[in-house]
Design a protein around this motif. Sequence first.
Motif, PDB file in Angstrom:
ATOM      1  N   LEU A   1      -4.909  -4.269   6.172  1.00  0.00           N
ATOM      2  CA  LEU A   1      -3.517  -4.435   5.756  1.00  0.00           C
ATOM      3  C   LEU A   1      -2.840  -5.592   6.480  1.00  0.00           C
ATOM      4  O   LEU A   1      -3.071  -5.823   7.661  1.00  0.00           O
ATOM      5  CB  LEU A   1      -2.723  -3.155   6.034  1.00  0.00           C
ATOM      6  CG  LEU A   1      -3.279  -1.866   5.418  1.00  0.00           C
ATOM      7  CD1 LEU A   1      -2.465  -0.675   5.885  1.00  0.00           C
ATOM      8  CD2 LEU A   1      -3.278  -1.955   3.897  1.00  0.00           C
TER       9      LEU A   1
ATOM     10  N   GLY B   1      -7.279   5.844  -3.409  1.00  0.00           N
ATOM     11  CA  GLY B   1      -7.349   5.208  -2.111  1.00  0.00           C
ATOM     12  C   GLY B   1      -8.705   4.608  -1.818  1.00  0.00           C
ATOM     13  O   GLY B   1      -9.732   5.050  -2.356  1.00  0.00           O
TER      14      GLY B   1
ATOM     15  N   HIS C   1      -8.736   0.456   7.667  1.00  0.00           N
ATOM     16  CA  HIS C   1      -8.324   1.859   7.733  1.00  0.00           C
ATOM     17  C   HIS C   1      -9.191   2.727   6.834  1.00  0.00           C
ATOM     18  O   HIS C   1      -9.744   2.266   5.839  1.00  0.00           O
ATOM     19  CB  HIS C   1      -6.853   1.975   7.347  1.00  0.00           C
ATOM     20  CG  HIS C   1      -5.928   1.376   8.362  1.00  0.00           C
ATOM     21  ND1 HIS C   1      -5.362   2.106   9.374  1.00  0.00           N
ATOM     22  CD2 HIS C   1      -5.513   0.093   8.539  1.00  0.00           C
ATOM     23  CE1 HIS C   1      -4.621   1.306  10.123  1.00  0.00           C
ATOM     24  NE2 HIS C   1      -4.702   0.088   9.635  1.00  0.00           N
TER      25      HIS C   1
ATOM     26  N   CYS D   1       0.837  -1.194   0.000  1.00  0.00           N
ATOM     27  CA  CYS D   1       0.000   0.000   0.000  1.00  0.00           C
ATOM     28  C   CYS D   1       0.875   1.249   0.000  1.00  0.00           C
ATOM     29  O   CYS D   1       2.099   1.165  -0.060  1.00  0.00           O
ATOM     30  CB  CYS D   1      -0.915   0.031   1.228  1.00  0.00           C
ATOM     31  SG  CYS D   1      -0.025   0.234   2.800  1.00  0.00           S
TER      32      CYS D   1
ATOM     33  N   GLY E   1       0.137   5.612   1.507  1.00  0.00           N
ATOM     34  CA  GLY E   1      -0.383   6.349   2.658  1.00  0.00           C
ATOM     35  C   GLY E   1      -0.561   7.801   2.270  1.00  0.00           C
ATOM     36  O   GLY E   1      -0.294   8.201   1.133  1.00  0.00           O
TER      37      GLY E   1
ATOM     38  N   VAL F   1      -6.788   3.985   2.256  1.00  0.00           N
ATOM     39  CA  VAL F   1      -5.403   3.577   2.040  1.00  0.00           C
ATOM     40  C   VAL F   1      -5.105   3.667   0.548  1.00  0.00           C
ATOM     41  O   VAL F   1      -5.786   3.040  -0.267  1.00  0.00           O
ATOM     42  CB  VAL F   1      -5.149   2.142   2.537  1.00  0.00           C
ATOM     43  CG1 VAL F   1      -3.665   1.814   2.456  1.00  0.00           C
ATOM     44  CG2 VAL F   1      -5.662   1.964   3.961  1.00  0.00           C
TER      45      VAL F   1
ATOM     46  N   ASP G   1      -6.191  10.108   2.627  1.00  0.00           N
ATOM     47  CA  ASP G   1      -6.247   9.814   4.058  1.00  0.00           C
ATOM     48  C   ASP G   1      -6.049  11.093   4.872  1.00  0.00           C
ATOM     49  O   ASP G   1      -6.662  11.275   5.933  1.00  0.00           O
ATOM     50  CB  ASP G   1      -5.181   8.781   4.427  1.00  0.00           C
ATOM     51  CG  ASP G   1      -5.251   8.344   5.874  1.00  0.00           C
ATOM     52  OD1 ASP G   1      -6.359   7.987   6.332  1.00  0.00           O
ATOM     53  OD2 ASP G   1      -4.214   8.347   6.551  1.00  0.00           O
TER      54      ASP G   1
ATOM     55  N   SER H   1       0.486   9.235   8.893  1.00  0.00           N
ATOM     56  CA  SER H   1      -0.375   8.403   8.046  1.00  0.00           C
ATOM     57  C   SER H   1       0.373   7.161   7.575  1.00  0.00           C
ATOM     58  O   SER H   1      -0.149   6.033   7.655  1.00  0.00           O
ATOM     59  CB  SER H   1      -0.866   9.212   6.838  1.00  0.00           C
ATOM     60  OG  SER H   1      -1.616   8.402   5.954  1.00  0.00           O
TER      61      SER H   1
ATOM     62  N   HIS I   1       0.050   2.871   8.815  1.00  0.00           N
ATOM     63  CA  HIS I   1      -0.057   1.699   7.942  1.00  0.00           C
ATOM     64  C   HIS I   1       1.104   0.725   8.160  1.00  0.00           C
ATOM     65  O   HIS I   1       0.927  -0.486   8.123  1.00  0.00           O
ATOM     66  CB  HIS I   1      -0.129   2.148   6.485  1.00  0.00           C
ATOM     67  CG  HIS I   1      -1.335   2.976   6.180  1.00  0.00           C
ATOM     68  ND1 HIS I   1      -1.418   3.825   5.094  1.00  0.00           N
ATOM     69  CD2 HIS I   1      -2.515   3.109   6.834  1.00  0.00           C
ATOM     70  CE1 HIS I   1      -2.581   4.422   5.092  1.00  0.00           C
ATOM     71  NE2 HIS I   1      -3.267   4.009   6.139  1.00  0.00           N
TER      72      HIS I   1
END
Length: 332
Positions: free
Chosen positions: A288, A283, A271, A160, A162, A274, A166, A255, A259
């Motif tokens: 995760l 996102g 979350h 992923c 971040g 992401v 977010d 952020s 993660h």
Amino acid sequence: METIMIIGSAGSVGHDMMYQIASMGLPIKVIGADVDEEKGRYEIEEALHTAHNFGHYPDLSFEKINLFDIDGTSEFLKEHQPKVICNLASLGSWWITRLLPQEEYEKIGPVGPWLPNHLTLAHKLMLAVKKSGIKTGVVNGAFPDATNVVLSKLGLEPVCGGGNMDLGLGRVRRIIARTMKVPFRTVQLYGVGHHGAYYTARMGGPYYVRVIVDGEDVSEQWPNERITKLYQDAGYGAITQYKTALVDQMRTASSFLKHVLAIYNETGEVHTCVTGVEGLPGGYPARLSRDGAEIVLPGISRKEAIRINEEGAKIDGIERIKDDGTVVFCDK
């Protein structure tokens, strides 16, 4: 003790992440890695000083790394066997253009055409990860809304990213809590959106958000138009040109660290939003783990969520990303 590796630890997001880890009091081992050895070692010493002042004693250390050396990076990864890698390395930080005068900044295209700056080192890192054969989860911080899509199509998919949407939804969460006069902890958001909608359009592009307050779905009270107006009225939509290099990026660092720790601790938590998951643009709400990310969509179809993010990508100047990883930019 299993290791977290932060690549780009001498940079503004990387050193903020180190200071945050140092202040958390976690029994944790973290290796900072960067091509800038002098600054990298300095930042580790500063982080340790911070930790020790609070009575915390994390295992923080520094190692020099050169991502252009794929073979060397591969051997480096085999030696250290990190459980999670957070890549924050880029050839051109996003804020560089913000040092320009406003009239010059407005002449520059959106972030999409700057993709090679962000993709190059992330691509080399993922090639090294693949060559090393280690089992690790990679959180990529270099424009994950698009970079992770390209890497996925090349068989080099990080878990992923971040930041980006977010960060926008973190602000929206505070706006909702203050407007409804409820404790911040009672507000939970699940959102879909691209960097283009959040940053480039200042929450004026397409996005989706489901709003839960104290366990109740109140999304109907919070249409996009209301959210965007309150967001911009709060001053979050203002564009600011910087006078000097951007030194601190605490919001962004937190952020990514959120993660990283979710993967490290296998929390199973879903979350808010992401970026760069499952090889898709933009996102999504996601769970995760080191094995990958699982998109969890409340109240919206996968097809519609992808469409929203593809439209957001166009705001950043990205028309589409082909199956072979070729990026097609918009004409304008």
